[in-house]
Write a protein that holds these residues in place. Structure first.
Motif, PDB file in Angstrom:
ATOM      1  N   ASP B 112       0.840  -1.191   0.000  1.00 39.18           N
ATOM      2  CA  ASP B 112       0.000   0.000   0.000  1.00 39.18           C
ATOM      3  C   ASP B 112       0.878   1.244   0.000  1.00 39.18           C
ATOM      4  N   SER B 113       0.751   2.042  -1.024  1.00 41.73           N
ATOM      5  CA  SER B 113       1.568   3.257  -1.092  1.00 41.73           C
ATOM      6  C   SER B 113       0.752   4.505  -0.781  1.00 41.73           C
ATOM      7  N   GLN B 114      -0.431   4.327  -0.278  1.00 40.75           N
ATOM      8  CA  GLN B 114      -1.274   5.475   0.056  1.00 40.75           C
ATOM      9  C   GLN B 114      -0.596   6.405   1.050  1.00 40.75           C
ATOM     10  N   TRP B 115       0.258   5.840   1.869  1.00 44.50           N
ATOM     11  CA  TRP B 115       0.929   6.665   2.873  1.00 44.50           C
ATOM     12  C   TRP B 115       1.662   7.828   2.236  1.00 44.50           C
ATOM     13  N   ILE B 116       2.138   7.673   1.028  1.00 38.03           N
ATOM     14  CA  ILE B 116       2.845   8.774   0.377  1.00 38.03           C
ATOM     15  C   ILE B 116       1.906   9.963   0.231  1.00 38.03           C
ATOM     16  N   HIS B 117       0.723   9.703  -0.319  1.00 39.69           N
ATOM     17  CA  HIS B 117      -0.254  10.780  -0.456  1.00 39.69           C
ATOM     18  C   HIS B 117      -0.676  11.319   0.890  1.00 39.69           C
ATOM     19  N   HIS B 118      -0.964  10.381   1.774  1.00 39.21           N
ATOM     20  CA  HIS B 118      -1.490  10.775   3.079  1.00 39.21           C
ATOM     21  C   HIS B 118      -0.574  11.776   3.774  1.00 39.21           C
ATOM     22  N   TYR B 119       0.701  11.521   3.744  1.00 34.98           N
ATOM     23  CA  TYR B 119       1.618  12.369   4.498  1.00 34.98           C
ATOM     24  C   TYR B 119       2.166  13.544   3.696  1.00 34.98           C
ATOM     25  N   LEU B 120       2.327  13.344   2.403  1.00 35.00           N
ATOM     26  CA  LEU B 120       2.949  14.402   1.612  1.00 35.00           C
ATOM     27  C   LEU B 120       1.914  15.415   1.106  1.00 35.00           C
ATOM     28  N   ASP B 121       0.834  14.932   0.520  1.00 36.63           N
ATOM     29  CA  ASP B 121      -0.152  15.834  -0.064  1.00 36.63           C
ATOM     30  C   ASP B 121      -0.866  16.646   1.009  1.00 36.63           C
ATOM     31  N   SER B 122      -0.906  16.127   2.206  1.00 30.46           N
ATOM     32  CA  SER B 122      -1.547  16.864   3.293  1.00 30.46           C
ATOM     33  C   SER B 122      -0.571  17.853   3.919  1.00 30.46           C
ATOM     34  N   GLY B 123       0.657  17.824   3.457  1.00 28.22           N
ATOM     35  CA  GLY B 123       1.643  18.745   4.014  1.00 28.22           C
ATOM     36  C   GLY B 123       2.130  18.369   5.399  1.00 28.22           C
ATOM     37  N   ARG B 124       1.839  17.139   5.832  1.00 24.03           N
ATOM     38  CA  ARG B 124       2.280  16.712   7.165  1.00 24.03           C
ATOM     39  C   ARG B 124       3.791  16.598   7.250  1.00 24.03           C
ATOM     40  N   VAL B 125       4.400  16.108   6.196  1.00 18.88           N
ATOM     41  CA  VAL B 125       5.851  15.934   6.220  1.00 18.88           C
ATOM     42  C   VAL B 125       6.465  16.500   4.951  1.00 18.88           C
ATOM     43  N   ASP B 126       7.754  16.791   5.023  1.00 16.11           N
ATOM     44  CA  ASP B 126       8.460  17.333   3.867  1.00 16.11           C
ATOM     45  C   ASP B 126       9.239  16.258   3.116  1.00 16.11           C
ATOM     46  N   GLY B 127       9.380  15.092   3.731  1.00 17.24           N
ATOM     47  CA  GLY B 127      10.140  14.042   3.066  1.00 17.24           C
ATOM     48  C   GLY B 127      10.140  12.760   3.885  1.00 17.24           C
ATOM     49  N   PHE B 128      10.760  11.722   3.321  1.00 14.58           N
ATOM     50  CA  PHE B 128      10.723  10.396   3.925  1.00 14.58           C
ATOM     51  C   PHE B 128      12.119   9.786   4.050  1.00 14.58           C
ATOM     52  N   ILE B 129      12.300   9.001   5.086  1.00 19.65           N
ATOM     53  CA  ILE B 129      13.515   8.214   5.225  1.00 19.65           C
ATOM     54  C   ILE B 129      13.116   6.746   5.271  1.00 19.65           C
ATOM     55  N   LEU B 130      13.621   5.959   4.338  1.00 19.20           N
ATOM     56  CA  LEU B 130      13.306   4.528   4.304  1.00 19.20           C
ATOM     57  C   LEU B 130      14.515   3.721   4.743  1.00 19.20           C
ATOM     58  N   THR B 131      14.298   2.757   5.636  1.00 19.67           N
ATOM     59  CA  THR B 131      15.408   1.882   5.996  1.00 19.67           C
ATOM     60  C   THR B 131      15.081   0.492   5.493  1.00 19.67           C
ATOM     61  N   THR B 132      14.432  -0.297   6.331  1.00 20.23           N
ATOM     62  CA  THR B 132      14.074  -1.638   5.880  1.00 20.23           C
ATOM     63  C   THR B 132      12.571  -1.777   5.943  1.00 20.23           C
ATOM     64  N   CYS B 133      11.982  -2.163   4.855  1.00 22.83           N
ATOM     65  CA  CYS B 133      10.569  -2.519   4.868  1.00 22.83           C
ATOM     66  C   CYS B 133      10.326  -3.449   3.692  1.00 22.83           C
ATOM     67  N   PRO B 134       9.331  -4.325   3.852  1.00 26.00           N
ATOM     68  CA  PRO B 134       9.081  -5.268   2.775  1.00 26.00           C
ATOM     69  C   PRO B 134       8.684  -4.502   1.508  1.00 26.00           C
ATOM     70  N   HIS B 135       9.112  -4.996   0.381  1.00 21.52           N
ATOM     71  CA  HIS B 135       8.795  -4.366  -0.900  1.00 21.52           C
ATOM     72  C   HIS B 135       9.270  -2.926  -0.979  1.00 21.52           C
ATOM     73  N   LYS B 136      10.457  -2.736  -0.475  1.00 19.35           N
ATOM     74  CA  LYS B 136      11.066  -1.418  -0.497  1.00 19.35           C
ATOM     75  C   LYS B 136      11.150  -0.880  -1.926  1.00 19.35           C
ATOM     76  N   GLN B 137      11.534  -1.739  -2.865  1.00 22.42           N
ATOM     77  CA  GLN B 137      11.694  -1.283  -4.255  1.00 22.42           C
ATOM     78  C   GLN B 137      10.398  -0.724  -4.804  1.00 22.42           C
ATOM     79  N   HIS B 138       9.337  -1.410  -4.480  1.00 22.27           N
ATOM     80  CA  HIS B 138       8.005  -0.986  -4.896  1.00 22.27           C
ATOM     81  C   HIS B 138       7.692   0.403  -4.346  1.00 22.27           C
ATOM     82  N   HIS B 139       7.983   0.599  -3.079  1.00 22.60           N
ATOM     83  CA  HIS B 139       7.743   1.907  -2.471  1.00 22.60           C
ATOM     84  C   HIS B 139       8.637   2.980  -3.083  1.00 22.60           C
TER      85      HIS B 139
END
Lengths: 336, 336
Positions: B112-139
């Motif tokens: 589920d990549s909805q989190w990108i919209h949820h956090y970015l389009d709402s202006g909640r965050v300015d960016g993301f830091i990814l470490t380890t998560c399943p299907h990282k490439q997909h994200h």
DNA sequence: CTGAAAGCGCTTACAG
DNA sequence: CTGAAAGCGCTTACAG
């Protein structure tokens, strides 16, 4: 999924031929709006992947919908005990998200309470969740003085009034000790966490209670304390064995100390559980992985996290102070 | 430390007999303000423990000064490997705080990549830091498609352009293997993480490189892979021993797998390090705690966290894409 | 049920 | 160097 086109409710309003007020009401599920209008607006918003601007909303509503998870600054090496933090954070995050809140992480130093002002007076967060951090009591005093909304993991101090969630330490001590009694042990020792901690006092009370119910004496020589670290667990076990070599069971206040105690027992030539049975506390992942697998008391940590989130939000919204006690459970494996 | 009295810059302005503009400039260290005026205002603000309202500031500046730390939803049991998360979070948090940013934690589901919209389009965050998560490439693909500012921990995919921080896996593999060679080992095996991971491929390249420099053959029968779990480490070790009993050294891609491999070796009657020397990877706290203490490759994780924070902020502010490679170091203990 | 307008607490271009 | 005013994108009391 290109860059965001539709930026504000004004854009949506234009497309739907209504006012901003109406868009706002539609998106916030206001009761005073026509079903048909609402659905039309929501459809347009969804189609354009529109997300309401959280910052503007927060400014208008005068709340941040953000909670700070407060924990100690991570200078030193991590130990397995810190997995607890990860587990409870997962539960908290889930609980907050379900209620429309975000989780900020704040790492605090032992003697500095500026973070309270920094995060609360600036309106960054609406409240705090404290789990384990050095000088927790000190921070709690400052939070109370500032009248900051917060909730803590751990037993409530006497004569204070704030939200808490904690495991049922009394019953945890009782279950562990009863299990040792039932397996025929008669010289049952207690290795506690720091004796000033209320949690430890409750676990001791449970231990005492179970012994007495079984008609056994509580022997002071069988009671000692550590600081949850593995070295302190080994040292405690050694002290106990020096004072009384007839020990045939031990209830230890953490898995980490229990595993160290087992190592020490073996070094001293005792078999576990044949000669000495051992029960730990927490049921961290290492409990099941250990050889022999550790019998221990489990607390449902993700559940605790969820309650911490829900009850803090409840407090913020209603002012209701809750003190929740979570059930614990005996997990029987190989060491007792 | 009572409840907050002075709420807004308007309050400060009134007390200092200046306009809100001037207060704003004073508190933000604007160059176009009189030294004397500024100090007077700052003093008043400090005296009243005033903190500028972050939400209003963010709305005006059109940025949240918040970064999301993205990680997997914590459903399952935690393993010691997850301590990595705690350690890197500490470094990131420190780095963000030093730059005036806050850290939000976001737990994401694999598909589920909805989190990108949820956090970015709402202006909640300015960016993301990814470490380890399943299907990282997909994200990562979805982040790129959305043109979202982000940085990841781990080796860069070919033909892509985004910020990364990673350890020097090539040199890590080389250092580990060279150490085994130096101690006289000649049948040196390799137990990798998942073979499709770039990090693993680099470590393998380092292994190969070190063997060749020493004039040793790379034998396919001595190369196998696991998934970083302890069970996979034990299975891998077993496979290797079945194919070739002359093995006298192993380079394992994680401490967890290394410890499991050592257990397996002992079960099969081999002494470590006398018969078989073992080098792990990561230097988690368990590496030093293990008996025998594990020789391993250390990455400076807190430092990595700090760089992730700094370079992401740099990217947001300047658009500069950085790919940082952190030095690694061989830590010699008892197993090799 | 809907809209125009004020307000949340900042920042900053513009004018002085 | 300082101030009045507009604007950031929402919400909501008020009027209709």
């Amino acid at each position: 999924m290109a860059k965001k086109q539709v930026q504000t409710i004004a854009d949506i309003a234009r497309m739907a031929n209504v006012s901003k007020s109406t868009v706002s009401r539609a998106l916030n599920d206001s009761p005073l709006i026509g079903m048909e209008t609402k659905e039309r607006i929501v459809a347009i918003a969804r189609e354009h992947n529109f997300r309401i601007n959280a910052t503007a909303r927060q400014l208008s509503l005068q709340q941040s919908n953000t909670i700070a998870f407060v924990t100690h600054a991570f200078h030193k090496e991590f130990s397995v005990a810190d997995l607890f933090l990860l587990e409870i954070m997962g539960g908290i995050s889930r609980g907050l998200y379900a209620n429309g809140y975000d989780m900020l992480v704040v790492h605090v130093e032992p003697y500095d309470s500026q973070w309270i002002h920094h995060y609360l007076d600036s309106g960054r967060v609406d409240g705090f969740i404290l789990t384990t951090c050095p000088h927790k009591q000190h921070h709690i005093q400052d939070l109370l003085a500032r009248e900051a909304p917060f909730i803590t993991w751990g037993a409530q101090l006497p004569n204070t009034m704030y939200c808490t969630v904690t495991g049922d330490n009394l019953n945890g001590g009782k279950l562990a000790t009863q299990h040792l009694v039932r397996s025929g042990r008669r010289q049952i020792a207690f290795i506690g966490g720091p004796p000033h901690e209320l949690e430890v006092q409750y676990r001791y009370a449970g231990y005492e209670n179970a012994l007495q119910s079984a008609g056994l004496q509580v022997e002071p020589a069988l009671v000692t304390y550590g600081d949850y670290s593995n070295t302190s667990g080994a040292a405690a076990m050694q002290r106990l064995l020096e004072h009384s070599s007839a020990i045939d069971g031990v209830f230890v206040n953490s898995d980490l100390m229990a595993i160290a105690a087992i190592k020490k027992l073996r070094q001293m030539g005792r078999r576990v559980p044949d000669d000495v049975a051992v029960v730990g506390y927490d049921d961290l992942s290492i409990a099941a992985q250990n050889t022999p697998a550790l019998t221990t008391i489990r607390q449902d940590i993700p559940q605790a996290g969820k309650l911490l989130a829900q009850n803090l939000i409840q407090y913020i919204q209603t002012g209701a102070v809750t003190n929740a006690i979570l059930p614990v459970e005996l997990v029987i494996r190989e060491t007792a």
